[in-house]
Structures are given as structure tokens and as C-alpha cells.
Design an enzyme around this catalytic site. Structure first.
Site, mmCIF file in Angstrom:
data_model
loop_
_atom_site.group_PDB
_atom_site.id
_atom_site.type_symbol
_atom_site.label_atom_id
_atom_site.label_comp_id
_atom_site.label_asym_id
_atom_site.label_seq_id
_atom_site.Cartn_x
_atom_site.Cartn_y
_atom_site.Cartn_z
ATOM 1 N N ILE A 183 -8.047 5.422 1.516
ATOM 2 C CA ILE A 183 -6.755 4.727 1.625
ATOM 3 C C ILE A 183 -6.808 3.738 0.461
ATOM 4 O O ILE A 183 -7.805 3.035 0.271
ATOM 5 C CB ILE A 183 -6.584 4.045 3.006
ATOM 6 C CG1 ILE A 183 -5.318 3.171 3.057
ATOM 7 C CG2 ILE A 183 -7.791 3.235 3.419
ATOM 8 C CD1 ILE A 183 -5.020 2.625 4.473
ATOM 9 N N SER A 184 -5.757 3.711 -0.363
ATOM 10 C CA SER A 184 -5.772 2.893 -1.585
ATOM 11 C C SER A 184 -5.832 1.399 -1.256
ATOM 12 O O SER A 184 -5.496 0.974 -0.147
ATOM 13 C CB SER A 184 -4.518 3.168 -2.415
ATOM 14 O OG SER A 184 -4.450 4.537 -2.738
#
Ligand code: SAM
Length: 219
Positions: free
Chosen positions: A59-60
Site C-alpha cells: 500500500i503506497s
């Protein structure tokens, strides 16, 4: 849970200019990021860093997500296609902005992650987001055209089916570049007559977009 951490992260993102638009700030406030990360990294939910979600995917970092969300001018009622559901967090933020009158479909190539995204979205009240397992580089023709397309994995070039499935005046955001390096967050606007206006928004680092119109394998 994590209310103070969430508030501090949002203040940090506003102070450094990552978060600007009221609707994006509201979405960051309303969507609980800690509900979208695996338990073993839960304590880092509100740190400004990417986190592992398993299967070699991430997940960025919140600042990168803010850049993506700010650059696409999401608005109430839009029809949005996301490529790379991952945890479902981006899709939830988008659903929060486009509201019940809008529509969000997210495609994920790893079936286990699609299941993870779906359960996270349902648990947090965003069950209206449709999660599809498949190769997102082909787009999703049966529901096209799209007001917005958000690509969250890096392609060597802009996948043609995606630009074809964009509405006139629609916008697409994608990291474009090489494997894990020399990547640029790129925003494409489809102008009247179908011409593409391309703007580069700075460097970034994403996992590869793997598929027919992306990379052919992981490495
Ligand atoms: N948007 C996600 C979130 O909110 O957690 C993060 C996405 S992660 C950086 C990129 C995702 O793209 C990975 O889950 C990966 O499996 C997926 N992916 C890579 N190639 C894909 C393709 N051709 N179609 C759909 N998903 C793909």
C-alpha cells in the site's frame, strides 16, 4: 482507534503541501487506513511510508497517495476505474469522494489481494466498490467510458486500452517508467477530438504493472 495518529498524519500532509483540496482532506479523515493494512504492520498505519500487504505488494505511502488523489480532480458522481486494488484503501478514498451517485470499480490481478480488498471495503462501509480479479491493463470495456482511471502500479508505457476507455475530458493517472526506478507520476487528459495532453508530476516508485499491456513478468 489511531485517531490522534490519523489527525497528525493529515496535519503533516497539509503542512507539506501534499493535501490541498477539501474533498481529498475529508476522504483522508473519513477512511481508516489502519483497517486496510495487515495486522503485523498495523502500528505503522499512519506513518508516511509504504507498507507490505503480502504477495510482494504494497500500500503506497500516504504522501504518494495524496499526490495521486490531488492530481486527478475527483468529484462527486464520477465513474472511476482503478487498476491495482491491493488493500482497497485507494478505492475507498475514491468512493468517499465520488459518493453514492458515483461508481468505483477496481481490478486486481492477485486473487488473494482482491479478496483482501473486498473484505476491507465491506467492513469499512464501502461495499459498493466493485472488486474484479483480472488484468487491468486491458481496462474494463463493459463499463467504459470512464471519467477517471487511476493506475497504482508502474507501466513501461501508458496502456492503450486505458486511454481508449477514457471519456473526452476524462483524466488518467499512472506511474510510468522502469522496474522500481526512474518512474514518473503521469497525468493524461483526453481532449476534444481524442488528443492526449500529458503532464508529468514528479518522481515516484511503484511495483510493476504486470499484464498484456504492461510488464510481462515480475522481474
Ligand atoms: N491501490 C492499492 C491500495 O490502495 O492498497 C495499492 C496497489 S499496489 C501499489 C499495486 C497493485 O497492482 C498490486 O496489488 C498488484 O498486484 C496490482 N497489479 C499489478 N499488475 C496488475 C494488473 N495488470 N491488473 C490489476 N492489478 C495489477
Amino acid at each position: 482507534m489511531f485517531e490522534k495518529e490519523r489527525e497528525e498524519l493529515i496535519e503533516h500532509l497539509i503542512r507539506w503541501g501534499y493535501l490541498r483540496k477539501p474533498e481529498v482532506i475529508k476522504a483522508f479523515k473519513n477512511v481508516p487506513r489502519h483497517e486496510f493494512v495487515p495486522e503485523n504492520v498495523g502500528d505503522y498505519s499512519y506513518a508516511d511510508q509504504p507498507l507490505s500487504i503480502g504477495h510482494g505488494q504494497t500500500i503506497s505511502a500516504p504522501s504518494m497517495i495524496a499526490i495521486m488523489m490531488e492530481s486527478l480532480d475527483f468529484a462527486c458522481g464520477q465513474k472511476v476505474l482503478e487498476i491495482g486494488a491491493g488493500s482497497g484503501y485507494n478505492a475507498a478514498l475514491t468512493a468517499e469522494i465520488v459518493g453514492e451517485k458515483g461508481k468505483v470499480i477496481t481490478i486486481e490481478r492477485v486473487a488473494e489481494l482482491a479478496g483482501f480488498a473486498k473484505s476491507n471495503l465491506e467492513r469499512t462501509g464501502y461495499g459498493r466498490v466493485k472488486v474484479v480479479v483480472g488484468d487491468g491493463t486491458r481496462g474494463y470495456k463493459k463499463e467504459a467510458p470512464w471519467d477517471r482511471i487511476l493506475v497504482t502500479a508502474c507501466a513501461p508505457n501508458l496502456p492503450k486500452p486505458l486511454t481508449e476507455q477514457l471519456k473526452i475530458e476524462g483524466k488518467l493517472g499512472a506511474p510510468v517508467g522502469q522496474h522500481y526506478m526512474f518512474q514518473t507520476w503521469t497525468v493524461v487528459e483526453k481532449l476534444d477530438g481524442g488528443k492526449l495532453k500529458i503532464q508529468e508530476h514528479g518522481g515516484c516508485s511503484f511495483v510493476p504493472l504486470i499484464g498484456e499491456y504492461g510488464w510481462k513478468k515480475e522481474d
